[in-house]
Write an enzyme that holds these catalytic residues in place. Structure first.
Site, short mmCIF file in Angstrom:
data_model
loop_
_atom_site.label_atom_id
_atom_site.label_comp_id
_atom_site.label_asym_id
_atom_site.label_seq_id
_atom_site.Cartn_x
_atom_site.Cartn_y
_atom_site.Cartn_z
CB THR A 1 1.32 9.46 4.70
OG1 THR A 1 1.88 9.68 6.01
CG2 THR A 1 2.34 9.93 3.67
CB SER B 1 -3.48 12.56 6.04
OG SER B 1 -4.49 12.16 5.11
N GLY C 1 8.06 15.45 -2.79
CA GLY C 1 8.22 14.42 -3.81
C GLY C 1 9.66 14.00 -4.03
CG HIS D 1 -1.46 12.51 -4.24
ND1 HIS D 1 -2.41 13.43 -3.85
CD2 HIS D 1 -1.69 11.41 -3.47
CE1 HIS D 1 -3.16 12.91 -2.90
NE2 HIS D 1 -2.74 11.68 -2.65
N GLY E 1 7.58 12.23 2.58
CA GLY E 1 6.52 11.25 2.73
C GLY E 1 6.98 9.86 3.10
NE ARG E 2 5.74 5.59 -1.81
CZ ARG E 2 5.28 6.36 -2.80
NH1 ARG E 2 5.96 7.47 -3.12
NH2 ARG E 2 4.18 6.06 -3.45
CE1 TYR F 1 -6.70 14.01 -0.58
CE2 TYR F 1 -6.68 12.75 1.47
CZ TYR F 1 -6.11 13.07 0.25
OH TYR F 1 -4.95 12.46 -0.14
CE LYS G 1 0.81 17.02 -0.24
NZ LYS G 1 0.30 16.00 -1.20
CB THR H 1 -5.13 17.44 -1.25
OG1 THR H 1 -4.11 17.28 -0.26
CG2 THR H 1 -4.81 16.55 -2.44
CE1 TYR I 1 -3.49 2.73 0.63
CE2 TYR I 1 -2.09 3.41 2.45
CZ TYR I 1 -3.15 3.66 1.59
OH TYR I 1 -3.84 4.83 1.71
#
Length: 461
Positions: A158, A186, A384, A341, A406-407, A210, A316, A236, A103
């Protein structure tokens, strides 16, 4: 399966006559009962590591699902020192369940944009200045809403971080607070914005929004953010529909039912859909987005958001100069995040590292016009592919005020909870300081566009 598994020692595996396959500890007797080779074949593997035997047998995906279903624990990954974000990624991946890793790592379609977001930072050379006293450096920067960061770093928003670690978003917030970096929570977090604010009350934080079709629900999210110490609203705008996340569809992935979007399932924001179901329990993410999110992501929506909150608004998901100019033309917009994203929406979109200088040029002209109108400037951020302190340096040289990560934060969380997040940001800050000293920059303000060169030609900058 995507539940947190207890870590078992090899002695426990032997004593309980279990079996190891990969990092998973499997109930060997139940596996034997369904294995076509029969019990006698499995008996010889009880209490041992059967990984190689399993791989040699070239089992089908169906067998992998059986292994996942019969997993009762995991073998802790071998602890090794971490020195880089690449090390953090390896260690974090080893601690995630198979479906969680799938995921978090997924991109849109073939996933090329995920990789290009990372590799595109390498298109820029560093151009160091010498004959500069760099015996001391300052990486701090002022932020929207009056905050100040120790380094120009924020955790990107995230979703569902309890899939990575039991302490989820609270651990990220604590890791950010300890390092003086920012946190952007988030809407689809697995912990509520109140819980996260309480976990790190002194941390600098944004709330990522969102926009829902249900305006009352969206307005209440904005009120809750303002009431819990969030310094900006990050709207976003690149997700009117969900991107084609083919790797997840191929594996039949769905969000495990025990992980809820806590900001929507809590208190007055709990809603039922037309069928009387709790929408946060809908595990089909694409259906959820299409059903619940507002697809009218226009300047009209941003104007509506501005009427609901006095917090600074950050937009964003911008990748074109034209979109940046449109956003910056709104007096209430105070920030833009250049982002694809995480490569999860439009595969083949321009990488943030490439889009950033184009948008920075356009925004500079917009800010001159805003100053003439007595308006504060729109600040530029990028999200990113950041994996090194030198990437952060390049982003600032190309016009960003700070970067979102992020990751690497997800993998840091999986690696060691709040301490893993702290380690992730400490590595990036240390590398940034080293890069600044080697390039002759004592402060972030000293980092100039002249300190980078585009490998594809100066005309590209």
């Amino acid at each position: 399966m995507d539940r947190q598994m207890p870590e078992l020692s090899m002695d426990e595996v032997r004593a309980k006559r279990l079996m190891i396959i990969g990092n998973s500890v499997v109930d060997a007797e139940k596996f034997a009962a369904v294995h076509p080779g029969g019990k006698s074949l499995i008996d010889g593997l009880l209490g041992s590591d059967a990984t190689e035997a399993y791989r040699r047998a070239n089992h089908s995906p169906k067998a992998d699902k059986i292994v996942e279903k019969l997993t009762v624990g995991k073998i802790p990954p071998k602890a090794t020192p971490v020195f880089t974000i690449a090390d953090i990624v390896v260690q974090g991946m080893a601690r995630l369940t198979k479906s969680s890793a799938l995921y978090y790592g997924a991109g849109a379609e073939g996933g090329e944009s995920v990789q290009e977001a990372v590799s595109s930072w390498s298109r820029y050379w560093l151009v160091p200045e010498v004959l500069v006293d760099v015996s001391s450096t300052d990486t701090s920067c002022p932020m929207l809403g009056g905050g100040r960061l120790a380094a120009p770093l924020l955790a990107a928003p995230t979703a569902l971080l309890k899939m990575a670690h039991d302490e989820g978003e609270a651990a990220v917030a604590r890791g950010c607070q300890r390092t003086g970096t920012g946190n952007c929570l988030s809407t689809t977090a697995s912990m509520s914005l109140e819980e996260v604010a309480s976990a790190a009350p002194d941390g600098y934080r944004w709330f990522q929004l969102y926009a829902y079709r249900d305006k009352a629900l969206t307005a209440n999210l904005l009120r809750r953010a303002a009431g819990n110490g969030y310094s900006a609203i990050c709207v976003t705008v690149d997700l009117p529909v969900l991107g084609n996340r083919t790797s997840l569809e191929r594996e039949g992935f769905s969000v495990p039912s025990q992980f809820k979007m806590a900001n929507i399932s809590s208190g007055s924001d709990a809603r039922k859909d037309a069928g009387g179901r709790d929408p946060v329990a809908i595990t089909d993410r694409k259906a959820y987005v299409s059903k619940m999110y507002d697809q009218n992501l226009t300047t009209d929506l941003l104007a509506w958001v501005a009427k609901q909150t006095s917090l600074p608004i950050v937009v964003k998901g911008v990748l074109s100069a034209a979109s940046a100019v449109k956003a910056a033309g709104l007096p209430f917009v105070r920030g833009i995040v250049v982002s694809n994203h995480g490569g999860r929406q439009l595969n083949g979109a321009i990488p943030p590292a490439v889009a950033l200088p184009r948008i920075a040029r356009a925004l500079a002209a917009c800010n001159e016009a805003r100053a003439a109108r007595g308006l504060a400037p729109v600040e530029l951020f990028v999200d990113g592919g950041i994996r090194k302190g030198s990437d952060v340096f390049k982003a600032i040289a190309l016009g960003a005020k700070a970067v979102l990560v992020g990751r690497p934060v997800i993998y840091g969380l999986a690696y060691g909870g709040a301490e893993g997040v702290e380690k992730t940001f400490s590595i990036l800050k240390s590398e940034l300081v080293n890069c600044m000293q080697l390039c002759g920059a004592r402060t972030l303000a000293d980092i100039s566009p002249d300190m980078v060169a585009d490998r594809e030609g100066p005309s590209r900058l």
